[in-house]
Structures are given as C-alpha cells and as structure tokens.
Design a protein around this motif. Sequence first.
Motif, short mmCIF file in Angstrom:
data_model
loop_
_atom_site.label_atom_id
_atom_site.label_comp_id
_atom_site.label_asym_id
_atom_site.label_seq_id
_atom_site.Cartn_x
_atom_site.Cartn_y
_atom_site.Cartn_z
N MET A 99 0.83 -1.19 0.00
CA MET A 99 0.00 0.00 0.00
C MET A 99 0.88 1.25 0.00
O MET A 99 1.86 1.32 0.72
N ALA A 100 0.46 2.20 -0.78
CA ALA A 100 1.16 3.48 -0.84
C ALA A 100 0.34 4.52 -0.08
O ALA A 100 -0.88 4.40 0.07
N ARG A 101 1.01 5.52 0.38
CA ARG A 101 0.35 6.62 1.08
C ARG A 101 0.20 7.80 0.13
O ARG A 101 1.06 8.05 -0.72
N ILE A 102 -0.89 8.53 0.27
CA ILE A 102 -1.16 9.71 -0.55
C ILE A 102 -1.32 10.91 0.38
O ILE A 102 -2.10 10.88 1.33
N SER A 103 -0.60 11.97 0.08
CA SER A 103 -0.67 13.20 0.84
C SER A 103 -1.65 14.14 0.14
O SER A 103 -1.42 14.55 -1.00
N LEU A 104 -2.75 14.46 0.82
CA LEU A 104 -3.81 15.27 0.24
C LEU A 104 -3.90 16.62 0.94
O LEU A 104 -3.68 16.71 2.15
N PRO A 105 -4.30 17.66 0.20
CA PRO A 105 -4.52 18.96 0.85
C PRO A 105 -5.69 18.88 1.83
O PRO A 105 -6.70 18.22 1.56
N ARG A 106 -5.55 19.53 2.95
CA ARG A 106 -6.56 19.47 4.01
C ARG A 106 -7.90 20.07 3.60
O ARG A 106 -8.96 19.55 3.94
N MET A 107 -7.88 21.19 2.89
CA MET A 107 -9.12 21.93 2.63
C MET A 107 -10.17 21.09 1.91
O MET A 107 -11.31 20.99 2.35
N PHE A 108 -9.78 20.47 0.81
CA PHE A 108 -10.78 19.69 0.07
C PHE A 108 -11.16 18.43 0.84
O PHE A 108 -12.33 18.03 0.86
N TYR A 109 -10.21 17.78 1.48
CA TYR A 109 -10.50 16.57 2.26
C TYR A 109 -11.59 16.88 3.29
O TYR A 109 -12.57 16.15 3.40
N TRP A 110 -11.44 17.96 4.06
CA TRP A 110 -12.41 18.28 5.10
C TRP A 110 -13.75 18.70 4.50
O TRP A 110 -14.80 18.38 5.06
N ASP A 111 -13.73 19.41 3.38
CA ASP A 111 -14.98 19.78 2.73
C ASP A 111 -15.75 18.53 2.33
O ASP A 111 -16.95 18.42 2.57
#
Length: 80
Positions: free
Chosen positions: A1-13
């Motif tokens: 499994m790979a990890r993906i770093s996502l921006p917080r703003m869209f994730y929380w929306d």
Amino acid sequence: MARISLPRMFYWDHLERDLPTPEMVQSNKAHIIVDDADPALKDLLEDAEYYASDAMDQLPAGLKASAKATVRAIRKVTGL
C-alpha cells in the motif's frame, strides 16, 4: 500500500458533506495522509474532479485549487 498526501481543505470539505471519505492515517498542518487502497478513495477523486471542473467556477478559489491538487495527488500515486 502506498500513502497519498492530500490537501486538508478539500478533504475536510468532502468529509463534512458526509460523503464516503478515505480514513485518515496521519495528518499535519498542511496535509492529510491516506492509503491508496482505501475503497472511499474513488469517491473522493470523483468529487475532486467535479469541484476542479469548469462547472464549479463559482467556488472559492482556494477550495477549487485544493480540489485540483487532490486530483493530481491521487493520480500521481494511483494512476487513476
């Protein structure tokens, strides 16, 4: 499994709209880390693609930019 770093703003929306959201594995001030094998990742990608589209030009610029960055991050790791 790979990890993906996502921006917080869209994730929380996305999460706040009660949509299927990948489980957060880790977080920091700028990013949320998720696993690429999370079944909710596809829902997040589809939602981000819609928010990043021209159909959503009325969105705040920061949210739209976060959606575009989310699409890039997911595609970079998964190739979707």
